[in-house]
Structure formats: C-alpha cells, structure tokens
Design an enzyme around this catalytic site. Structure first.
Site, PDB file in Angstrom:
ATOM      1  CE  LYS A 132      -3.613   2.493   2.428  1.00 24.33           C
ATOM      2  NZ  LYS A 132      -4.714   2.430   3.387  1.00 24.33           N
ATOM      3  CE  LYS A 181      -6.266   1.800  -0.637  1.00 23.13           C
ATOM      4  NZ  LYS A 181      -6.374   2.094   0.748  1.00 23.13           N
TER       5      LYS A 181
HETATM    6  C1  PBG Z   1      -7.807   3.479   5.436  1.00 21.31           C
HETATM    7  C2  PBG Z   1      -8.006   3.243   4.005  1.00 21.31           C
HETATM    8  C3  PBG Z   1      -7.817   4.152   2.940  1.00 21.31           C
HETATM    9  C4  PBG Z   1      -8.298   3.525   1.808  1.00 21.31           C
HETATM   10  C5  PBG Z   1      -8.745   2.255   2.174  1.00 21.31           C
HETATM   11  N1  PBG Z   1      -8.537   2.080   3.538  1.00 21.31           N
HETATM   12  C6  PBG Z   1      -7.331   5.557   2.937  1.00 21.31           C
HETATM   13  C7  PBG Z   1      -5.982   5.889   3.369  1.00 21.31           C
HETATM   14  O1  PBG Z   1      -5.117   5.046   3.553  1.00 21.31           O
HETATM   15  O2  PBG Z   1      -5.780   7.089   3.572  1.00 21.31           O
HETATM   16  C8  PBG Z   1      -8.370   4.158   0.445  1.00 21.31           C
HETATM   17  C9  PBG Z   1      -9.426   3.641  -0.481  1.00 21.31           C
HETATM   18  C10 PBG Z   1      -9.736   4.510  -1.649  1.00 21.31           C
HETATM   19  O3  PBG Z   1      -9.100   5.559  -1.873  1.00 21.31           O
HETATM   20  O4  PBG Z   1     -10.664   4.141  -2.377  1.00 21.31           O
HETATM   21  N2  PBG Z   1      -6.621   3.179   5.988  1.00 21.31           N
END
Ligand code: PBG
Length: 330
Positions: free
Chosen positions: A200, A254
C-alpha cells in the site's frame, strides 16, 4: 521469459471476427473477480451522496443489507465495509474501533443475520475513529507502531466476533499481520481469512475516500511515515513477503491502475492470491471524464478491469462492481 516468434506475421487474421477474437482471448473478466467497497452511515433508510465520487453513496445499515443482497444476486462474491463515523465518536485512543456495536460491526451482523450468501470483508485501520485522522495512534506527533498494533488486534477480534470472513488490515504498521493471526488462532477464529494491504503506497489517489469516510477534515499531515514511497518497488515486494510469512492468506496492491507493474511482480514472485484496489481517485477520474462526455465511462470501466486481470490480479476491489456485474451479466 524469452518467447519464439508467433507463427504468423498477419495478426489481423485472428482479429477478423468476434468468434475468432473470442477464441484467442488470453484473459477473462468475470463477476467472480469483484469485491465491492461500500460506505456505512448511521440512521435508517439513509443515503448520503459522496460529492467527490459521483454515483457512490453512504448507506445506513438497513440499506447496506439491501446492497449486500443485490450484490449477491448479481454473483459478486464479496462486499467490503467502510464506516462513516460521527465526529463525536473520534478520540485520540480510537476506542470506538473495537466497540462490538460500532457501525461496521453492526453492519457485519446485519448481513450475517439476513443469511445473505456473500463474503463480508472489513477494513482494519484506526483512521475512521481517530481524532487525528491517522491510521495509527499519535503520541507527541509520532504514529506509534506497537501500541497501534495492540489496538488493531482488538479491532480485528471484534470484527471476527461479528462474523467477518475477510479481515483487511490497511494500516501499514509493522507486525500487525502476525499479531492479528496469533490472536485469531488463540481466540477460536482459525477460519477467518486475512487480506493484507501489503503493498500500500502513500498515494494522493485516496483523496475522495477520505471525504467518504469523513477523515479528510481530521487528518493532520500525511501518511508517509507508514505507507510505502511510490518510488519503491523492492520495499513493496519485501512487505508482501513479510505479510505472507506472518500469516496473510491474500495480498493486495493499492492503488491499482498506476501500480499494475507491482501486481505483476507480486503475482510472479509469490503466486499467492493477489488483489488490487481501484481506489477512489481512480474511480473519480473515470467518472469525471465520462460526465464531461470526454470518454465512454462504461467502456473505460471494463477496459481498466481487464487490465487488472491481465496484470495478474485474482480480483479487484472496485466501486464499479455492481455496474461491471450488470454489464457482464448482459
Ligand atoms: C484506510 C483506508 C484508505 C483507503 C482504504 N482504507 C485511505 C488511506 O489510507 O488514507 C483508500 C481507499 C480509496 O481511496 O478508495 N486506511
């Protein structure tokens, strides 16, 4: 990998008709590849539009059950819950995160009680519950790792208790997969799966999501001390190796489309079930261009998902899931 030449120089022969194109197609996209992320809010019969994500809405628990039923009827195998938590419940220690009756846990139970045949996935991170908007607990301006992991473990157990099938740690603290797996084993939840947000990246593509869960107002600073630098491929692969070794059943890359090189690298290196998240900013870009008549939204949606599959994804988390399923079901 080296390949010999294809036995033709006239590639247009196998492109000539729909039948021939169907015969030589190398990749398939099916409803089985879809996970639908949805946003849960308080109330009954309540729908709230997410301004930065046209076509996406927050739904109260009763309507989430309806959404889960609709998804199951379309053949979508999993739904992923994200809570929009009232500002009054956000604290520095994020206690609401492991409240057995928080919004997310109530939604899991409601879907289970309705007997709907769909896998329920959750998010494990403190941001919806944190007065600071961060995924971890903040002490003197620093996101503290090990204390956060203890909180995440409590959160995971509450979700497993409520009946979640797939836990999705998205927080990027070190050691959380091992700690959560050990707690699940110790507390009788051996069958609960973990899909780690292993690769991520610290991305600006998450902007609309933070609006959707009400975290953008609270967030101070950025998430660069825990999410991966978008420049770092080897570090991301090492994180995937670590999370698999600690007990993840499935791993995720991601954001999605701009990171498909990582999907291919992860699938080739580990072979584990590999997923990608077509995140909120990717969705918003497609929708915005389509709304202006600049691209054909449905065609771009399907082409983007085929690209995820071609890159090696076993499945994709996408806000388009019901629309894709309807398009594929014809
Ligand atoms: C929370 C989380 C996020 C997303 C999924 N879980 C946001 C972040 O890390 O700030 C993003 C999902 C999206 O942008 O569709 N930790």
């Amino acid at each position: 990998m080296t390949r010999g030449p294809f036995p033709t120089t006239r590639f247009r022969r196998t492109r000539a008709t729909p039948s021939l194109r169907n015969l030589v197609r190398e990749t398939e996209l099916s409803v089985n590849d879809l996970i639908w992320p949805v946003f849960v809010c308080d109330g009954t019969n309540e729908r709230q539009k997410v301004v930065s994500m046209p076509g996406v809405e927050r739904r109260s628990v009763d309507l989430i059950v309806e959404a889960a039923r609709e998804a199951a009827d379309l053949g979508i195998p999993a739904i992923c819950l994200f809570p929009y938590t009232d500002a009054s419940l956000k604290t520095e220690l994020c206690e609401e995160a492991w409240n057995p009756d928080n919004l997310s846990n109530r939604a899991i139970r409601a879907i289970r009680d309705a007997g709907i045949a769909i896998a329920v996935m959750t998010d494990i991170a403190l941001d919806p519950y944190n007065a600071n908007g961060h995924d971890g607990i903040v002490r003197d301006g620093v996101i503290v790792n090990d204390e956060t992991v203890e909180a995440l473990v409590k959160m995971a157990l509450a979700q497993a208790e409520a009946g979640a099938d797939i836990l999705g740690p998205s927080d990027m603290m070190d050691g959380r997969i091992g700690a959560i797996r050990a707690a699940l084993e110790a507390e009788g939840h051996q069958g609960v799966t973990i899909m780690s947000y292993a690769a991520k990246f610290a991305s600006a593509f998450y902007g609309p999501f933070r609006d959707a869960v009400g975290a953008s107002g609270a967030l101070k600073g950025d998430k660069k001390t825990y999410q991966i630098d978008p420049a770092n491929r080897n570090e991301a692969l090492a994180c995937v190796a670590r999370d698999l070794a600690e007990g993840a059943d499935m791993v995720m890359v991601k954001p999605g489309l701009p990171y498909l090189d990582m999907v291919r690298a992860v699938k080739d290196a580990f072979g584990a079930p590999t997923y990608a998240y077509q995140v909120s900013g990717e969705y918003a870009m497609i929708e915005a261009a389509a709304a202006n008549g600049w691209i054909d939204g449905d065609k771009v949606m399907l082409e983007s998902l085929m690209a995820f599959r071609r890159a090696g994804c076993d499945g994709v988390l996408t806000y388009f899931a019901p629309r894709v399923a309807k398009a594929l079901n014809g």
